[in-house]
Design a protein around this motif. Structure first.
Motif, short mmCIF file in Angstrom:
data_model
loop_
_atom_site.label_atom_id
_atom_site.label_comp_id
_atom_site.label_asym_id
_atom_site.label_seq_id
_atom_site.Cartn_x
_atom_site.Cartn_y
_atom_site.Cartn_z
N UNK A 181 63.97 -50.82 -3.01
CA UNK A 181 63.10 -50.59 -1.86
C UNK A 181 63.46 -51.55 -0.72
N UNK A 182 63.10 -51.14 0.48
CA UNK A 182 63.29 -51.93 1.69
C UNK A 182 61.93 -52.08 2.37
N UNK A 183 61.59 -53.30 2.73
CA UNK A 183 60.33 -53.59 3.41
C UNK A 183 60.59 -53.72 4.90
N UNK A 184 59.72 -53.12 5.73
CA UNK A 184 59.81 -53.30 7.17
C UNK A 184 58.44 -53.73 7.70
N UNK A 185 58.40 -54.90 8.30
CA UNK A 185 57.14 -55.42 8.83
C UNK A 185 57.39 -56.65 9.68
N UNK B 182 52.55 -54.44 7.85
CA UNK B 182 53.49 -53.61 7.11
C UNK B 182 53.60 -52.29 7.87
N UNK B 183 54.80 -51.97 8.35
CA UNK B 183 54.97 -50.77 9.17
C UNK B 183 55.45 -49.57 8.35
N UNK B 184 56.37 -49.82 7.44
CA UNK B 184 56.91 -48.73 6.61
C UNK B 184 57.73 -49.34 5.50
N UNK B 185 58.03 -48.52 4.49
CA UNK B 185 58.98 -48.91 3.47
C UNK B 185 60.05 -47.83 3.37
N UNK C 39 61.13 -57.40 10.77
CA UNK C 39 61.93 -57.85 9.65
C UNK C 39 62.17 -56.63 8.76
N UNK C 40 63.42 -56.37 8.41
CA UNK C 40 63.77 -55.26 7.52
C UNK C 40 64.46 -55.90 6.32
N UNK C 41 63.70 -56.17 5.28
CA UNK C 41 64.17 -56.97 4.15
C UNK C 41 64.53 -56.07 2.97
N UNK C 42 65.73 -56.28 2.46
CA UNK C 42 66.23 -55.54 1.31
C UNK C 42 65.65 -56.18 0.04
#
Length: 589
Positions: A247-251, A198-201, A307-310
């Motif tokens: 929120x948006x997940x980036x990992x 997990x890099x950031x949200x 991956x940048x998931x909405x």
């Protein structure tokens, strides 16, 4: 959980656009039996370079990519009993590929092959000579090429849209047409003890303007590892959220012993310990593949290796891509109210990572408010939109957008990079916003003066982030250059009169034999290679073209008798109608 639905009146119109649902269900997929399939490669170490469902440009990755130890020519075998039902050969996409149909109701696909078995190669050769086409797409009868599990069907390669030697492998459900996740189904068991990273949200608020959802610029929150599976925010303060946002997940994921990045199989969001969002990549139909642009957060996904998931389902997205979806992923808190958010990322081998954060509701005066915009036009995603202004005509079909937008177009004031090989014939138009994805292509038509000698070579064009010009396609007719485009952004008319380049990678004084291969380095300045034609002694032969390497290969003696002092012609045409030709004659062996 009570705060999740505490929505103020000012955001109800957006909630209506989202068509709030309590939950949804992923369409049931055929349950695969791992014992019915064997490993599709021999003589390899067993590493992977891509997993199922990864976010790619305008599509989900539809299979699993196996490394072939940096080499071509590894034996590819049938994963189960069945028959070859389709033979495919193209310069792009899957390159050389075989489709096998099996009695258990599945189909397996083997792509980017170097070659097929001699029997299949002979069948392909006959078909191509008869059709006089480089591309082949042959559907085969069930009695033609029957195979047993473990039987060799070809050799691994690097054909088509491949950036290095590997095997692309798929399992599809014949009844539904869905391509299925073989790792999640335990058909394939990669070595994997690494949990997702997990890099950031990011957090986005949404307001409405003239009935159209307006998204704020994402606020980014960096995270740090607590241990191998747990993460926390770098900041100690809770995240502030509004009455209407997501929120948006980036990992990304990793697997043992390789440096490649992989996609996220499953992503869940828990609001006060209740799951309100779950995305899970079990499989998809091919008519759903472009929905990756709505599943991901498109503006960030385009520039990220992750991956940048909405964590929200847009109005025009498909709810069946989600296992759980409450309020379509929209979360809400009143002023000073508190809640907990937990995000759990899982890979296709069952490894988990999680991030827990505290959130607090914003004060009313700090909520995101969309700025008034009376000059733009509303594009209702459910209706066809047509607009003509300043010699630019735009048609956006119904359901081409994932949500309604405010449309603007203007002339760009940013000068184009000088390119002496391209003639620019119109102003540069900025059409809507390039960060908005299109699910269906729009029609663009620009009225401009094109000199008669340039009319056959005119096309729509754009420029990339580095300022380099590239062709988009389109034709001149009746004073306009028109075409079908799949993205918004900068568009103009240009003409290209420069022929493609052909550079032999051999000497013509060398004798030519039946097993000789002739390689040419080919390329184009602007519009790309559109077609290739080769003749040996005046007879048509196929051209094997690898666009990524820019190499065209001929095997003259494979298709026709060479005779004495054979002559070879290679003719290449680019996307703007310019043609280059190479001729040579060779001594015979």
């Amino acid at each position: 959980m009570r705060h999740l639905f505490s929505l103020s009146r000012s955001i109800r119109s957006f909630v209506l656009l989202l068509a709030v649902s309590a939950s949804t269900q992923i369409a049931p997929a055929q349950k695969l039996n791992p014992e019915e399939f064997c490993y599709p490669l021999k003589n390899v170490a067993g590493y992977y370079s891509a997993n199922f469902g990864e976010m790619r440009s305008n599509h989900f990755h539809s299979g699993v990519d196996f490394k072939t130890d940096g080499a071509e020519g590894k034996p590819v075998v049938a994963a189960a009993d069945g028959y070859v039902s389709r033979i495919f050969c193209s310069s792009g996409g899957y390159g050389r590929a075989l489709y096998l149909t099996h009695p258990n109701g599945t189909m397996t696909v083997y792509a980017h092959l170097q070659r097929f078995t001699p029997e299949i190669e002979a069948y392909l050769k006959e078909h191509r000579l008869r059709q006089k086409k480089n591309r082949a797409d042959i559907y085969c009868d069930s009695t033609l090429f029957r195979v047993r599990q473990g039987e060799e069907i070809g050799r691994s390669g690097n054909s088509g849209g491949s950036y290095g030697p590997h095997l692309h492998y798929e399992i599809r459900d014949l009844k539904t047409g869905r391509t299925l996740n073989p790792i999640a189904a335990k058909v394939i068991l990669p070595k994997d003890q690494i949990a997702p990273y997990i890099f950031r949200i990011h957090y986005v608020e949404v307001d409405t303007l003239r009935g159209v959802p307006i998204h704020s610029t994402p606020r980014t929150y960096e995270v740090e590892k607590v241990d191998d599976k747990n993460y926390k925010l770098k900041q100690s303060e809770p995240i502030e959220v509004g009455r209407n946002g997501y929120f948006i997940f980036e990992g990304s994921d990793r697997k043992d012993d390789v440096s490649n990045t992989f996609g996220i199989y499953r992503l869940r969001g828990f609001w006060n310990d209740v799951c309100y969002f779950e995305y899970r990549m079990e499989g998809f139909r091919f008519d759903q593949t472009r929905y990756c642009n709505a599943v991901s957060y498109y503006p960030l996904q385009n520039t990220s290796r992750n991956e940048v998931l909405r964590m929200c389902c847009l109005e025009g997205n498909r709810p069946e891509l989600y296992a759980t979806l409450k309020n379509r992923g929209i979360v809400s808190l009143g002023a000073s109210q508190r809640a907990s958010l937990k995000i759990v990322a899982e890979d296709d081998s069952g490894n988990l990572s999680q991030l827990s954060v505290s959130v607090i509701g914003k004060a009313d005066e700090r909520l995101f408010r969309a700025k008034t915009d009376t000059l733009s036009r509303v594009v209702n995603r459910l209706e066809t939109f047509r607009h003509e202004e300043d010699n630019l005509q735009v048609t956006i079909p119904a359901e081409a957008l994932y949500e309604s937008i405010l449309y603007r177009q203007s002339r760009s004031t940013k000068p184009l990079r000088r390119d002496t090989s391209v003639v620019v014939l119109s102003p540069v138009y900025r059409v809507a916003d390039g960060s908005i994805p299109l699910h269906k292509p729009m029609q663009i038509s620009i009225k401009c003066f094109v000199p008669k000698e340039l009319q056959p070579h005119a096309t729509l064009a754009s420029r990339n982030r580095k300022g380099q010009l590239y062709a988009l396609g389109g034709k001149w007719q009746h004073g306009r250059v028109s075409g079908s485009l799949s993205s918004f952004g900068e568009i103009f008319v240009a003409a290209d009169t420069i022929a493609p380049r052909i550079t032999p990678q051999f000497r013509t004084e060398e004798a030519l034999g039946e097993k000789s291969r002739l390689r040419f380095k080919v390329g184009d300045n602007f519009s790309g290679i559109h077609s290739l034609t080769a003749l040996v002694n005046g007879e048509w032969i196929p051209v094997e073209y690898h666009p990524i390497q820019g190499i065209a290969t001929l095997e003259p003696g494979k298709y026709h008798p060479l005779g004495e002092n054979p002559s070879i012609v290679l003719r290449i045409t680019d996307g703007c109608g310019n043609t280059a030709q190479w001729r040579g004659s060779f001594p015979s062996r």
